[in-house]
Write an enzyme that holds these catalytic residues in place. Structure first.
Site, PDB file in Angstrom:
ATOM      1  N   ASN A   1       0.866  -1.176   0.000  1.00 10.25           N
ATOM      2  CA  ASN A   1       0.000   0.000   0.000  1.00 10.25           C
ATOM      3  C   ASN A   1       0.907   1.232   0.000  1.00 10.25           C
ATOM      4  O   ASN A   1       1.507   1.553   1.019  1.00 10.25           O
ATOM      5  CB  ASN A   1      -0.886  -0.043   1.257  1.00 10.25           C
ATOM      6  CG  ASN A   1      -1.696   1.224   1.448  1.00 10.25           C
ATOM      7  OD1 ASN A   1      -1.768   2.071   0.564  1.00 10.25           O
ATOM      8  ND2 ASN A   1      -2.303   1.362   2.623  1.00 10.25           N
ATOM      9  N   TRP A   2       0.997   1.876  -1.137  1.00  8.56           N
ATOM     10  CA  TRP A   2       1.948   2.987  -1.268  1.00  8.56           C
ATOM     11  C   TRP A   2       1.425   4.289  -0.688  1.00  8.56           C
ATOM     12  O   TRP A   2       2.151   5.292  -0.661  1.00  8.56           O
ATOM     13  CB  TRP A   2       2.335   3.183  -2.735  1.00  8.56           C
ATOM     14  CG  TRP A   2       3.078   2.032  -3.323  1.00  8.56           C
ATOM     15  CD1 TRP A   2       3.475   0.878  -2.679  1.00  8.56           C
ATOM     16  CD2 TRP A   2       3.542   1.896  -4.673  1.00  8.56           C
ATOM     17  NE1 TRP A   2       4.146   0.051  -3.542  1.00  8.56           N
ATOM     18  CE2 TRP A   2       4.206   0.643  -4.775  1.00  8.56           C
ATOM     19  CE3 TRP A   2       3.460   2.704  -5.805  1.00  8.56           C
ATOM     20  CZ2 TRP A   2       4.774   0.200  -5.968  1.00  8.56           C
ATOM     21  CZ3 TRP A   2       4.031   2.259  -6.991  1.00  8.56           C
ATOM     22  CH2 TRP A   2       4.691   1.028  -7.068  1.00  8.56           C
ATOM     23  N   LYS A   3       0.173   4.310  -0.295  1.00  8.86           N
ATOM     24  CA  LYS A   3      -0.422   5.525   0.286  1.00  8.86           C
ATOM     25  C   LYS A   3      -0.132   6.732  -0.610  1.00  8.86           C
ATOM     26  O   LYS A   3      -0.099   6.589  -1.826  1.00  8.86           O
ATOM     27  CB  LYS A   3       0.079   5.715   1.726  1.00  8.86           C
ATOM     28  CG  LYS A   3      -0.141   4.445   2.557  1.00  8.86           C
ATOM     29  CD  LYS A   3       0.056   4.644   4.025  1.00  8.86           C
ATOM     30  CE  LYS A   3      -0.178   3.303   4.724  1.00  8.86           C
ATOM     31  NZ  LYS A   3      -0.117   3.386   6.173  1.00  8.86           N
TER      32      LYS A   3
ATOM     33  N   GLU B   1      -6.919   4.618   7.873  1.00  4.49           N
ATOM     34  CA  GLU B   1      -6.734   6.044   7.571  1.00  4.49           C
ATOM     35  C   GLU B   1      -7.998   6.626   6.933  1.00  4.49           C
ATOM     36  O   GLU B   1      -8.352   7.775   7.174  1.00  4.49           O
ATOM     37  CB  GLU B   1      -5.502   6.224   6.667  1.00  4.49           C
ATOM     38  CG  GLU B   1      -4.222   6.035   7.473  1.00  4.49           C
ATOM     39  CD  GLU B   1      -3.034   5.503   6.693  1.00  4.49           C
ATOM     40  OE1 GLU B   1      -3.027   5.581   5.448  1.00  4.49           O
ATOM     41  OE2 GLU B   1      -2.106   4.986   7.350  1.00  4.49           O
TER      42      GLU B   1
ATOM     43  N   GLY C   1       2.433   2.243  10.689  1.00  2.00           N
ATOM     44  CA  GLY C   1       3.377   3.345  10.522  1.00  2.00           C
ATOM     45  C   GLY C   1       4.098   3.729  11.806  1.00  2.00           C
ATOM     46  O   GLY C   1       4.742   4.769  11.872  1.00  2.00           O
TER      47      GLY C   1
ATOM     48  N   GLU D   1      -5.397  -4.980  10.523  1.00  4.20           N
ATOM     49  CA  GLU D   1      -4.366  -3.974  10.749  1.00  4.20           C
ATOM     50  C   GLU D   1      -4.651  -3.237  12.056  1.00  4.20           C
ATOM     51  O   GLU D   1      -5.431  -2.273  12.074  1.00  4.20           O
ATOM     52  CB  GLU D   1      -4.350  -2.961   9.603  1.00  4.20           C
ATOM     53  CG  GLU D   1      -4.058  -3.576   8.253  1.00  4.20           C
ATOM     54  CD  GLU D   1      -3.518  -2.534   7.280  1.00  4.20           C
ATOM     55  OE1 GLU D   1      -2.410  -2.713   6.805  1.00  4.20           O
ATOM     56  OE2 GLU D   1      -4.212  -1.533   7.036  1.00  4.20           O
TER      57      GLU D   1
ATOM     58  N   HIS E   1      -9.560   1.037   4.917  1.00  4.95           N
ATOM     59  CA  HIS E   1      -8.287   1.268   5.604  1.00  4.95           C
ATOM     60  C   HIS E   1      -8.520   2.204   6.785  1.00  4.95           C
ATOM     61  O   HIS E   1      -9.331   3.133   6.706  1.00  4.95           O
ATOM     62  CB  HIS E   1      -7.270   1.871   4.626  1.00  4.95           C
ATOM     63  CG  HIS E   1      -5.886   1.878   5.197  1.00  4.95           C
ATOM     64  ND1 HIS E   1      -5.465   2.839   6.078  1.00  4.95           N
ATOM     65  CD2 HIS E   1      -4.854   1.015   5.048  1.00  4.95           C
ATOM     66  CE1 HIS E   1      -4.216   2.571   6.444  1.00  4.95           C
ATOM     67  NE2 HIS E   1      -3.820   1.469   5.830  1.00  4.95           N
TER      68      HIS E   1
ATOM     69  N   SER F   1       3.396  -2.105  10.213  1.00  6.17           N
ATOM     70  CA  SER F   1       4.853  -2.167  10.396  1.00  6.17           C
ATOM     71  C   SER F   1       5.468  -3.515  10.027  1.00  6.17           C
ATOM     72  O   SER F   1       6.392  -3.983  10.700  1.00  6.17           O
ATOM     73  CB  SER F   1       5.230  -1.754  11.826  1.00  6.17           C
ATOM     74  OG  SER F   1       4.809  -0.416  12.064  1.00  6.17           O
TER      75      SER F   1
ATOM     76  N   GLY G   1       2.876  -1.120   4.249  1.00  4.52           N
ATOM     77  CA  GLY G   1       2.920   0.293   3.887  1.00  4.52           C
ATOM     78  C   GLY G   1       4.350   0.738   3.631  1.00  4.52           C
ATOM     79  O   GLY G   1       4.904   0.519   2.554  1.00  4.52           O
TER      80      GLY G   1
HETATM   81  P1  PGA Z   1       2.813   0.317   7.567  1.00  7.26           P
HETATM   82  O1  PGA Z   1       1.366   0.519   6.909  1.00  7.26           O
HETATM   83  O2  PGA Z   1       3.386  -0.970   7.004  1.00  7.26           O
HETATM   84  O3  PGA Z   1       3.614   1.533   7.134  1.00  7.26           O
HETATM   85  O4  PGA Z   1       2.627   0.243   9.036  1.00  7.26           O
HETATM   86  C1  PGA Z   1       0.490  -0.560   6.731  1.00  7.26           C
HETATM   87  C2  PGA Z   1      -0.820  -0.087   6.162  1.00  7.26           C
HETATM   88  O5  PGA Z   1      -1.286   0.986   6.530  1.00  7.26           O
HETATM   89  O6  PGA Z   1      -1.433  -0.775   5.322  1.00  7.26           O
END
Ligand code: PGA
Length: 254
Positions: A9-11, A97, A173, A167, A95, A213, A234
Site C-alpha cells: 500500500n503505497w499511500k 486512515e 506506521g 491492521e 483502511h 509495520s 505500507g
Molecule cells: P505500515 O502501513 O506498514 O507503514 O505500518 C500498513 C498499512 O497501513 O497498510
C-alpha cells in the site's frame, strides 16, 4: 491451501516515474517467486503508468480506495469500473486512515465492498482496533462490528473472493508490530467470525493478511502463524529491496 498474498500500500507516495521505476525494479527482483500473489497499490494518478510497466509481470495492480457508485455527479470520486478499466484487479477498502481521517463508516465501506464485487474486483477489506479500544478491552467487539457490518448481505461465494486485512491501528506506521501471538489471536478470532457469518468452508478459504509495520525482519515470524495468510505493507513497500525480501518470506517460528 491458501495462496499467500503480499500487498504493498503505497499511500500518498511517488510520482508516476518513481512508481514505474519501483515496479520495474521489484518485478526483476521477484521474477523467480511463484507461490505468492504480489499486489501493489499506487496512487490513482500512477495506476495507468504502473499498469503499462507491469505488462508481462506476475505482479497485479490494486487501487487504495473507490466510490461505490458506477457514475454520476460525484466530483472527485472514482468508480470500481474505472479502476478495472485502468488495469486494477483489487481495491483496498476500509483502511483505518480512511475510517479515521475521512470519516468512513462500516455502512459506507459495505457499499464499496458490494460495488467492487459487482464490478468483478477483489476487495481487500481492512479492519483493526485502535490502542484505546485494545486497552479498554473492546478489541473483540470492534472487530466483530467491523466484520458484521462491513460484510453484511454477501453470499458465501462472494465472501470467498474477499481478502481481509487485519491492521491494528496502533501498529500502522509506528514501527510497533503486533507480536506473533497478538496477530495469531486476532486472525483466529476473525476467521471464527467469518465462519459464524458464513460457513466453515468459506472461513477456511478466506485469506487474512496482517498489516502494521511489516518489515523484512519480522515477516518470517508473522508468516509462520497458521492463520496469517500474507501481509499488507505500507512503509516497507516503498523500497524494492525491502518489499522483495518480504515477498520472499521464509516462515520461521520465533
Ligand atoms: P505500515 O502501513 O506498514 O507503514 O505500518 C500498513 C498499512 O497501513 O497498510
Amino acid at each position: 491451501m491458501r495462496t499467500p498474498i503480499i500487498a504493498g500500500n503505497w499511500k500518498l507516495h511517488k510520482t508516476v516515474d518513481e512508481a514505474c521505476d519501483l515496479v520495474t525494479a521489484l518485478s526483476a527482483q521477484i521474477a523467480e517467486v511463484s507461490d505468492v500473489e504480489v499486489i501493489v497499490a499506487p496512487v490513482f494518478t500512477s495506476l495507468a503508468g504502473v499498469a503499462a510497466a507491469l505488462k508481462g509481470s506476475k505482479i497485479t495492480l490494486a487501487a487504495q480506495n473507490c466510490f461505490p457508485e458506477p457514475q454520476g455527479a460525484y466530483t472527485g470520486e472514482v468508480s470500481p469500473a474505472l479502476l478495472k478499466d485502468v488495469g486494477c484487479s483489487a481495491v483496498i477498502v476500509g483502511h483505518s486512515e480512511r475510517r479515521q481521517l475521512f470519516g468512513e463508516t462500516d455502512t459506507f465501506i459495505n457499499r464499496k465492498v458490494k460495488a467492487l464485487l459487482e464490478a468483478g474486483l477483489q476487495p481487500i477489506f481492512c479492519i483493526g482496533e485502535t490502542l484505546d479500544e485494545r486497552e479498554g478491552g473492546e478489541m473483540y467487539d470492534v472487530l466483530q462490528r467491523q466484520v458484521h457490518k462491513g460484510l453484511e448481505g454477501l453470499s458465501s461465494e462472494q465472501m470467498q473472493k474477499i481478502v481481509i486485512a487485519y491492521e491494528p491501528v496502533w501498529a500502522i506506521g509506528t514501527g510497533k508490530t503486533a507480536s506473533t501471538e497478538q496477530a495469531a489471536e486476532a486472525h483466529a478470532f476473525i476467521r471464527g467470525l467469518v465462519s459464524g457469518l458464513f460457513d466453515n468452508v468459506t472461513a477456511e478459504a478466506v485469506r487474512i493478511l496482517y498489516g502494521g509495520s511489516v518489515k523484512p525482519d519480522n515477516v518470517d515470524a508473522l508468516m509462520a502463524e497458521a492463520d496469517v495468510d500474507g501481509a499488507l505493507v505500507g512503509g516497507a513497500s516503498l523500497k524494492a529491496d525491502d518489499f522483495a525480501r518480504i515477498v520472499r518470506f521464509k516462515p520461521t517460528k520465533g
